[in-house]
Motif scaffolding. Structure first.
Motif, mmCIF file in Angstrom:
data_model
loop_
_atom_site.group_PDB
_atom_site.id
_atom_site.type_symbol
_atom_site.label_atom_id
_atom_site.label_comp_id
_atom_site.label_asym_id
_atom_site.label_seq_id
_atom_site.Cartn_x
_atom_site.Cartn_y
_atom_site.Cartn_z
ATOM 1 N N GLU A 1 54.220 -6.567 58.054
ATOM 2 C CA GLU A 1 53.485 -7.247 59.371
ATOM 3 C C GLU A 1 53.388 -5.958 60.308
ATOM 4 O O GLU A 1 54.175 -4.863 60.248
ATOM 5 C CB GLU A 1 54.446 -8.299 59.706
ATOM 6 N N ILE A 2 52.667 -6.368 61.180
ATOM 7 C CA ILE A 2 52.536 -5.215 62.277
ATOM 8 C C ILE A 2 52.905 -5.916 63.746
ATOM 9 O O ILE A 2 52.542 -6.839 63.969
ATOM 10 C CB ILE A 2 50.905 -5.009 62.325
ATOM 11 N N LEU A 3 53.593 -5.055 64.171
ATOM 12 C CA LEU A 3 54.290 -5.529 65.549
ATOM 13 C C LEU A 3 53.076 -5.316 66.722
ATOM 14 O O LEU A 3 53.111 -4.194 67.032
ATOM 15 C CB LEU A 3 55.536 -4.982 65.870
ATOM 16 N N TYR B 1 53.519 -2.701 69.330
ATOM 17 C CA TYR B 1 53.705 -1.218 69.241
ATOM 18 C C TYR B 1 52.294 -0.718 68.653
ATOM 19 O O TYR B 1 52.147 0.580 68.732
ATOM 20 C CB TYR B 1 54.866 -0.994 68.005
ATOM 21 N N CYS B 2 51.278 -1.506 68.206
ATOM 22 C CA CYS B 2 50.312 -1.155 67.170
ATOM 23 C C CYS B 2 49.543 -0.630 68.457
ATOM 24 O O CYS B 2 49.263 -1.010 69.590
ATOM 25 C CB CYS B 2 49.564 -2.230 66.837
ATOM 26 N N THR B 3 48.968 0.789 68.197
ATOM 27 C CA THR B 3 47.929 1.316 69.174
ATOM 28 C C THR B 3 46.535 1.086 68.809
ATOM 29 O O THR B 3 45.623 1.811 69.284
ATOM 30 C CB THR B 3 48.174 2.797 69.279
ATOM 31 N N GLY B 4 46.378 0.469 67.486
ATOM 32 C CA GLY B 4 44.993 0.436 67.193
ATOM 33 C C GLY B 4 44.195 1.484 66.563
ATOM 34 O O GLY B 4 43.195 1.747 66.802
ATOM 35 N N CYS B 5 45.097 2.395 66.213
ATOM 36 C CA CYS B 5 44.823 3.653 65.462
ATOM 37 C C CYS B 5 43.854 3.639 64.104
ATOM 38 O O CYS B 5 42.993 4.462 63.791
ATOM 39 C CB CYS B 5 45.685 4.815 65.437
ATOM 40 N N LEU B 6 44.022 2.444 63.502
ATOM 41 C CA LEU B 6 43.337 2.220 62.337
ATOM 42 C C LEU B 6 43.868 2.797 61.221
ATOM 43 O O LEU B 6 43.189 2.762 60.007
ATOM 44 C CB LEU B 6 41.853 2.153 62.476
ATOM 45 N N THR B 7 44.809 3.877 61.463
ATOM 46 C CA THR B 7 45.163 4.579 60.108
ATOM 47 C C THR B 7 45.603 3.710 58.830
ATOM 48 O O THR B 7 45.213 3.963 57.835
ATOM 49 C CB THR B 7 46.427 5.219 60.449
ATOM 50 N N CYS B 8 46.287 2.650 59.384
ATOM 51 C CA CYS B 8 46.822 1.724 58.167
ATOM 52 C C CYS B 8 45.758 1.025 57.315
ATOM 53 O O CYS B 8 45.886 1.088 56.172
ATOM 54 C CB CYS B 8 47.976 0.591 58.657
ATOM 55 N N LEU B 9 44.692 0.683 58.142
ATOM 56 C CA LEU B 9 43.607 0.247 57.233
ATOM 57 C C LEU B 9 43.137 1.071 56.270
ATOM 58 O O LEU B 9 42.587 0.855 55.124
ATOM 59 C CB LEU B 9 42.247 -0.278 58.416
ATOM 60 N N ILE C 1 44.338 -4.696 68.037
ATOM 61 C CA ILE C 1 45.279 -4.238 67.059
ATOM 62 C C ILE C 1 45.008 -4.684 65.632
ATOM 63 O O ILE C 1 43.850 -5.491 65.444
ATOM 64 C CB ILE C 1 46.867 -5.058 67.663
ATOM 65 N N SER C 2 45.720 -4.004 64.763
ATOM 66 C CA SER C 2 45.568 -4.221 63.502
ATOM 67 C C SER C 2 46.485 -5.266 63.049
ATOM 68 O O SER C 2 47.711 -5.521 63.625
ATOM 69 C CB SER C 2 45.857 -3.082 62.592
ATOM 70 N N VAL C 3 46.042 -6.037 61.952
ATOM 71 C CA VAL C 3 46.640 -7.245 61.673
ATOM 72 C C VAL C 3 46.861 -7.259 60.012
ATOM 73 O O VAL C 3 45.788 -7.040 59.352
ATOM 74 C CB VAL C 3 46.111 -8.802 62.128
ATOM 75 N N SER D 1 52.508 5.397 57.100
ATOM 76 C CA SER D 1 51.395 5.868 57.543
ATOM 77 C C SER D 1 51.002 5.398 59.021
ATOM 78 O O SER D 1 50.656 6.392 59.865
ATOM 79 C CB SER D 1 49.851 5.589 56.947
ATOM 80 N N CYS D 2 51.970 4.578 59.315
ATOM 81 C CA CYS D 2 51.587 4.184 60.997
ATOM 82 C C CYS D 2 52.601 5.213 61.955
ATOM 83 O O CYS D 2 53.876 5.335 61.754
ATOM 84 C CB CYS D 2 52.284 2.746 61.204
ATOM 85 N N PRO D 3 51.687 5.578 62.800
ATOM 86 C CA PRO D 3 52.352 6.916 63.599
ATOM 87 C C PRO D 3 53.158 6.253 64.900
ATOM 88 O O PRO D 3 53.850 6.993 65.764
ATOM 89 C CB PRO D 3 51.207 7.580 64.268
ATOM 90 N N SER D 4 52.992 4.951 64.944
ATOM 91 C CA SER D 4 53.412 4.260 66.075
ATOM 92 C C SER D 4 54.700 3.456 66.021
ATOM 93 O O SER D 4 55.170 2.674 66.800
ATOM 94 C CB SER D 4 52.308 3.360 66.784
ATOM 95 N N GLY D 5 54.989 3.392 64.552
ATOM 96 C CA GLY D 5 56.357 2.565 64.240
ATOM 97 C C GLY D 5 55.922 1.088 64.579
ATOM 98 O O GLY D 5 56.681 0.295 64.833
HETATM 99 S S1 SF4 Z 1 48.573 2.354 61.792
HETATM 100 FE FE1 SF4 Z 1 50.163 1.564 63.346
HETATM 101 S S2 SF4 Z 1 49.241 1.831 65.145
HETATM 102 FE FE2 SF4 Z 1 47.766 2.312 63.832
HETATM 103 S S3 SF4 Z 1 46.402 0.317 63.814
HETATM 104 FE FE3 SF4 Z 1 48.009 0.591 61.868
HETATM 105 S S4 SF4 Z 1 49.914 -0.750 62.697
HETATM 106 FE FE4 SF4 Z 1 48.507 -0.118 64.469
#
Ligand code: SF4
Ligand SMILES: Cc1cc2nc3c(=O)[nH]c(=O)nc-3n(C[C@H](O)[C@H](O)[C@H](O)COP(=O)(O)OP(=O)(O)OC[C@H]3O[C@@H](n4cnc5c(N)ncnc54)[C@H](O)[C@@H]3O)c2cc1C
Ligand SMILES: Cc1cc2nc3c(=O)[nH]c(=O)nc-3n(C[C@H](O)[C@H](O)[C@H](O)COP(=O)(O)OP(=O)(O)OC[C@H]3O[C@@H](n4cnc5c(N)ncnc54)[C@H](O)[C@@H]3O)c2cc1C
Ligand code: SF4
Ligand code: FES
Lengths: 563, 441, 144
Positions: A490-492, A495-503, A519-521, A536-540
């Motif tokens: 799950e994504i909190l 904290y999510c910066t919406g960087c899209l890395t996880c996608l 944000i990403s979900v 992968s998430c840089p923002s924890g």
């Molecule tokens: S990698 Fe982390 S910060 Fe970036 S969109 Fe996914 S959850 Fe959000």
């Protein structure tokens, strides 16, 4: 409420009890004074996985009203499910239980009993610490629709439609052209192992058209798709029309087939419009409609070359069915006249069906010459080939018939983009696993069958279709719900910066970007809980349920503790 | 209720996959396997083509799912004896062979092997290793419960009063008085997934199998390479235990005799070349081949990655004329090249890529089930119905290499197709009268 | 110092993926191969789950070495997870350097479910390597 943790050490007969000192473990745990804030019960039992052991455990959990449970025994690969099932019989949420492996990781690999005991204490401590940080998780049941969308009305799509359509399951069949049938509808005959006749295939069309549980959309294509197994919302439409038909289906089957390239333009082929060089499919159609093989001037050719593997080297794969169908074409010619000289130029004879060797023997016995080539060029209506003995020969024919490599259907790439499923390097759709999941994709509920999955013949295409029916009819049962994985990510939001890395890293497309909240979900119905996105998430911002860093660090803390 | 139950014969990948699908749909599945372990041919390979994927990693989760699935009743050491009735209501007699070890009490610790005084050849390991009279065929066997060979166990064959294993077992799991059991089940449909075997290479005298210790069958080679095999993955030549440095792999062995291409031998021969090069980097590997049959979209690339890299591919114009002979302490393979000229390769190991043939007992099973075989002795599918896995008898389907040679992909595809056919068949059947629900969750 | 080195018993943490390497550890166990008690197993579903934070926290908590192990490339149960592990590992090595930790203190290994013997070899030789390297500098400072 004070937590009450039950720690049950399985003796595993002598396996654990003789190699670690169970009594000492209990003493150390109980006397350490570390667990003042929790009530700790430590017990051992002969064989927890036995019938008696399970009953015992169930009674213990209930009578002690444990809030958490740790079982120190064998590998979770052996008995995690066993103990989860015991928990399920009690009020204890199975995610508040943790299995610790003191057999494979202590008793069996550390010969020194004291050291093995010490190690077991460490692992169990880690388990206790960890379990206290575990959270309850609950299985969710999702409603599904059993209906199915099939893209492509060739033989694969029709077979899947007929296999699935029924009282309780509607099939929507979308065909881009104005007719059902695909490539095989234009064939003259089938292989002997397929019974030869094509009428069986023609009867399919009628069956599909007359089936009240199959809704046909001709001249149509898919416009959009969103959702997951059991619940896909799709729009289909024709041409550039704005308005489309909206459907909800449980699964999508891609059966969009293949196409053949122009032969002129394939490396090694150099001829002009006037030359009698034809693609195999033209000949099939000619035979099917005119019932006669003829050159452009209407005359019967006296000599015909059948050239296999057109463009195969460049494509990088074998098309599986051409060797067999080229023998079939040789048969058409010999049927027409035994006088016509027929030479088949092949590179390797690929006859993976047990019956086709016999067919080859028959065709060869009818005077068709088989000539193996190492290299081959077609120059006008002449074939220049180099045999395995290195000798080059050039021979002119009245007619040259080429079996070109099968290519993915027009629009495959765009469709892959729309469905968000990957393409294989050959350009066909990519299966989730070559050997064990050849029709599944990385998206649960989207299947690839027939020649859309890779070059193949009719029998194999139909088998793939039946396989998709097998998967769907056992997964999406009318009136029943499905239970997705609960140990997901799950994504909190905070904290999510919406960087899209996880996608990008998720193989399953389980994460989507919520534009409104930026944000990403994670779509929990799709996520399989590997935790790659977490890595992968840089923002924890990510959390992997049941495998959080806090939980894992509790195990680590005991592993690195000063001894 | 027979409408809700299915019999699957053979627990290879095809049988297991079909079983899992049907069980997950709530059907009661009886999975009958003649060996003491499930998994089939695929667990004999260390790695499988085309991805050199660890087969254990691929198959073990499937085996585990099968054994833990509450809807699947796995019966090992079992065979089908008689079948009566017809589609929807088959009455099947199953003989459950005595295991002499309790499936419920044994925890698989292995304490009983050591004390057993009898050592015998391990057939599952292609006789390349030994085992005790109480044994699991290989480390990691599932179910992880040993079995006793009644012919060799001195207690069971009556030659003495040995009780060593029973004394060693702390769980009282050894049941020396275990008996074969007969049981009758009722099922609505049957899936045959009994797999295939490899051609008996010893019948081709010119290829030297049996005469020269350096000549190996393909399954022997798989076990030699396997890290859980008899040599723990060390590829040595039997008798001398030396590591080979020059190896020839002969394709299409038995193709002419059986009369068909076996569809997987080219691929596994190439796989072997890669195995050899990987373990013995200095090895010189030669594949002697005719037609290269690499028919999946991924297979040609596999071939290209190995051709010239791990092995030298040498074309032979007549595979039937390949001949293996002794050459001092080594071996010599003679074959006609593309010009028909005789060539020779000197090697110290030869692997014969044998054709795939029907597994032993296929004809007998077909007799019991009342179904037809094809001209080669495989289970006949109604292939003229095109792409069909129906057998000649309604309600009985065939999946996997029992139907003819095929790779894992096609075996699994057929298994999935069989599950679909069974679902369609059983759901089309009328609801039984007075349904007393006994398949409680 | 040499004496101290000899009695140094490191703490090594192994993050093992559930599908391959954890299974290999089971196989090593059931064939009863000896493995150094200095090594502790933490099970994760996929090697790609192991993020920088987890690795660094483990060092800060006092680990002398970390092994990350999963399926062979191409065999990841989740498709491509371990390719990402490989990249993260390369980055991690750099991060360790900047922190003044020897990059050899982390190791990545691909160990399949059939490779029980290899599992033992990898773990034991890694343990030896860490013994040679001595206590982690982070660890030492903390202890001082
Ligand atoms: S990698 Fe982390 S910060 Fe970036 S969109 Fe996914 S959850 Fe959000
Ligand atoms: C000359 C020749 C002879 C052959 N002879 C034999 C033989 O004797 N025996 C044998 O087994 N095989 C034979 N084959 C192979 C056989 O044609 C294929 O195996 C078979 O056609 C594959 O069926 P399919 O349904 O997967 O694909 P196709 O037949 O290609 O059908 C795909 C369908 O999907 C539709 N479509 C494509 N894209 C979309 C889209 N985006 N949306 C909606 N619809 C779409 C197409 O219009 C088409 O109707 C032969 C092939 C050739 C070229
Ligand atoms: C040397 C070799 C290497 C190979 N390598 C690869 C590879 O790398 N990749 C690949 O894709 N394919 C490979 N194959 C092919 C692959 O092994 C088969 O496709 C696959 O095993 C077929 O699965 P199956 O379930 O149909 O049969 P099997 O795996 O053979 O399983 C059949 C099961 O049925 C049981 N059984 C048999 N008769 C009876 C009976 N009468 N009653 C009860 N049970 C019975 C058997 O004991 C067995 O457990 C290889 C084949 C060989 C010979
Ligand atoms: S855990 Fe794996 S499957 Fe789930 S969202 Fe993350 S990357 Fe995707
Ligand atoms: S599951 Fe083993 S590395 Fe991904």
């Amino acid at each position: 409420m004070k937590a009450k943790v039950g720690v049950y050490i399985c003796e595993c007969g002598p396996n654990i009890s003789e190699r670690v000192d169970i009594e000492k473990i209990s003493e150390e745990l109980l006397s350490s004074g570390e667990y003042d804030d929790v009530e700790l019960v430590v017990k051992n039992y002969g064989l927890l996985c036995s019938g008696d052991g399970k009953t015992y455990l169930e009674e213990e959990i209930t009578s002690n009203a444990f809030t958490h449970l740790v079982i120190a025994a064998c590998s979770p690969r052996d008995h995690n499910t066993t103990f989860i099932n015991v928990c399920k019989k009690t009020d204890l949420n199975p995610f508040l239980y943790k299995m610790v492996n003191i057999r494979e990781h202590c008793a069996w690999i550390i010969p020194d009993k004291d050291k093995a005991t010490e190690k077991a204490v460490q692992y169990i401590r880690g388990g206790i610490k960890r379990v206290l940080y575990q959270s309850e998780l609950f299985e969710k049941q999702l409603d599904i629709t059993p209906d199915v969308l099939i893209l492509g009305g060739g033989i694969a799509g029709m077979e899947a439609a007929l296999a699935l359509a029924g009282e309780e399951r509607t099939v929507f069949l979308v065909e881009r052209s104005s007719e059902l049938g695909g490539v095989s509808a234009g064939l003259n005959r089938l292989l002997p192992r397929q019974g030869g006749e094509v009428n069986k295939l023609s009867s399919y069309r009628g069956e599909v058209e007359n089936n009240e549980h199959i809704k046909l959309y001709l001249d149509s294509e898919i416009k959009s798709v969103i959702g997951f197994l059991g619940n896909y919302e799709v729009t289909i439409g024709s041409g550039d029309e704005e308005e489309g038909v909206e459907l909800v289906v449980g699964a999508v089957i891609v059966a969009t087939g293949f196409k053949l390239p122009e032969i002129n333009g394939l490396p090694g082929f150099d001829f002009s419009e006037k030359d009698e060089v034809h693609s195999s499919i033209e000949i099939e159609r000619m035979m099917a409609t005119d019932r006669k093989l003829a050159m452009r001037n209407g005359e019967e050719p006296k000599s015909v070359a059948l050239v296999h593997c057109g463009g195969r080297s460049e494509r990088g794969y074998c098309s599986q069915i051409c060797c067999s169908y080229m023998m079939k074409i040789a048969g058409y010619i010999k049927d027409q006249s035994t006088e016509i000289e027929v030479v088949e130029y092949f590179r390797d004879l690929c006859l993976p069906y047990k019956e086709d060797q016999k067919f080859y023997d028959e065709i060869a016995a009818r005077g068709v010459e088989f000539r193996r080539f190492g290299k081959l060029e077609v120059d006008g209506a002449s074939v220049v080939s180099t045999g395995m003995d290195g000798a080059e020969s050039k021979q002119e024919y009245d007619m040259v018939i080429v079996a070109p490599a099968m290519l993915p259907a027009e629009g495959t790439e765009a469709l892959a983009g729309l469905l968000e499923i990957p393409l294989h390097e050959t350009g066909f759709f990519e299966e989730e696993h070559q050997s064990t999941n050849a029709i599944g994709t990385t998206t649960d509920g989207i299947f690839i069958i027939g020649a859309a999955q890779g070059p193949r013949g009719i029998s194999s295409s139909m088998l793939f279709a039946q396989a998709s029916a097998g998967r769907i009819s056992t997964q999406l049962i009318p009136g029943q719900k499905i239970t997705p994985e609960v140990k997901v990510s799950e994504i909190l939001e905070a904290y999510c910066t919406g960087c899209l890395t996880c996608l990008e890293v998720c193989s399953y497309g389980a994460i989507y970007f919520d534009d409104d909240r930026a944000i990403s979900v994670v779509n929990e119905a799709v996520c399989r809980g590997c935790g790659n996105c977490f890595g992968s998430c840089p923002s924890g911002a990510l959390r992997t349920k049941h495998f959080t860093n806090t939980q894992l660090m509790k195990e680590v803390a005991e592993a690195v503790r000063e001894r | 209720m027979s409408r809700d139950s299915v019999l699957i014969i053979g627990a290879g990948l095809a049988g297991m996959k079909a079983g899992l699908l049907l069980a997950n749909a709530g059907k009661k599945v009886y999975l009958v396997e003649k060996l003491p372990l499930i998994g089939g041919m695929a667990i004999k390979d260390e790695e499988s083509f085309p991805n050199f994927e660890c087969s254990t990693c691929m198959v073990a989760p499937v085996q585990q799912d099968v054994l833990q699935n509450p809807h699947i009743e796995t019966m090992t050491l079992s065979t089908v004896e008689t079948v009566e009735g017809s589609v929807g209501e088959f009455k099947v007699n199953i003989k459950k062979g005595a295991r002499y070890v309790s499936m419920t009490d044994c925890i698989g610790c292995g304490m009983c092997y050591e004390p057993c005084p009898v050592s015998i050849n391990n057939e599952w390991e292609e006789d390349l290793g030994e085992m005790k009279a109480i044994y699991v065929p290989t480390a990691g066997s599932l179910p992880n419960v040993p079995t006793i060979d009644p012919q060799h166990c001195t207690r069971l064959n009556g030659s003495d009063e040995c009780n060593a294993c029973a004394e060693a077992c702390m769980f009282g799991a050894i049941k020396l008085d275990d008996k074969d059991e007969e049981l009758v089940i009722e099922v609505g449909a049957i899936v045959i997934a009994t797999g295939s075997s490899t051609y008996d290479v010893s019948s081709l005298e010119t290829l030297g199998y049996g005469s020269f210790p350096g000549v190996f069958s393909p399954l022997e080679f798989e076990r030699l390479f396997a890290s859980n095999g008899p040599t723990e993955g060390e590829m040595t030549i039997r008798d001398t235990e030396s590591v080979p440095s020059k190896i020839a792999i002969v394709h299409c062995v038995g193709r002419k005799e059986v009369g068909y291409c076996s569809s997987v031998c080219c691929m596994y021969s190439l796989k072997f070349a890669h195995f050899l090069k990987h373990k013995i980097p200095d090895a010189v590997v030669t594949n002697i081949h005719s037609d290269i049959c690499v028919h999946d979209k991924t297979y040609q690339k596999f071939y290209e990655g190995i051709n010239g890299v791990d092995t030298e591919m040498r074309f032979c114009s007549s595979m039937a004329d390949v001949c293996v002979s002794g050459n001092g302490s080594g071996l010599k393979v003679n074959y006609p090249d593309g010009k028909g000229k005789e060539q020779a390769v000197e090697v110290d190991m030869v692997i014969l890529a044998a054709a795939i043939v029907p597994t032993e007992g296929t004809a007998a099973l077909a007799g019991i089930l009342g179904i037809e075989l094809d001209g080669f002795g495989f289970i006949r599918s109604l292939s003229e119905n095109i792409g069909s896995i129906e057998t000649s008898r309604e309600g009985i389907f065939v999946a996997g290499s029992a139907e003819g040679p095929k790779d894992i992909q096609t075996s699994v595809i057929q298994a999935e197709a069989a599950a679909g056919k069974v679902m369609a068949l059983l759901s089309a059947m009328p609801e039984p009268v007075a349904a007393e629900s006994e398949t409680g969750e | 110092m040499t004496e101290k080195e000899q009695e140094f018993s490191p703490n090594i943490v192994g993050f093992l993926c559930n599908w391959c390497t954890y299974a290999a550890a089971d196989l090593a166990g059931s064939t009863k191969i000896e493995i150094s008690p200095a090594f502790s197993v933490v099970r994760v579903m996929c090697s790609s789950r192991v993020d920088h934070n987890l690795v660094l926290s483990t060092f800060f908590d006092g680990a002398d070495g970390i092994l990350i192990a999963g399926c062979h490339p191409g065999d990841c149960h989740y498709g491509k997870g371990n390719y990402f592990t490989r990249r993260r590992y390369a980055q991690l090595k750099k991060v360790l350097e900047t922190l003044g930790l020897e990059p050899e203190r982390i190791q990545l290994a691909w160990i399949s479910a059939a490779e029980g013997n290899r599992y033992a070899e990898v773990v034991n030789s890694f343990t030896e390597k860490i013994k040679e390297l001595g206590p982690s500098p982070i660890n030492n400072n903390q202890r001082l």
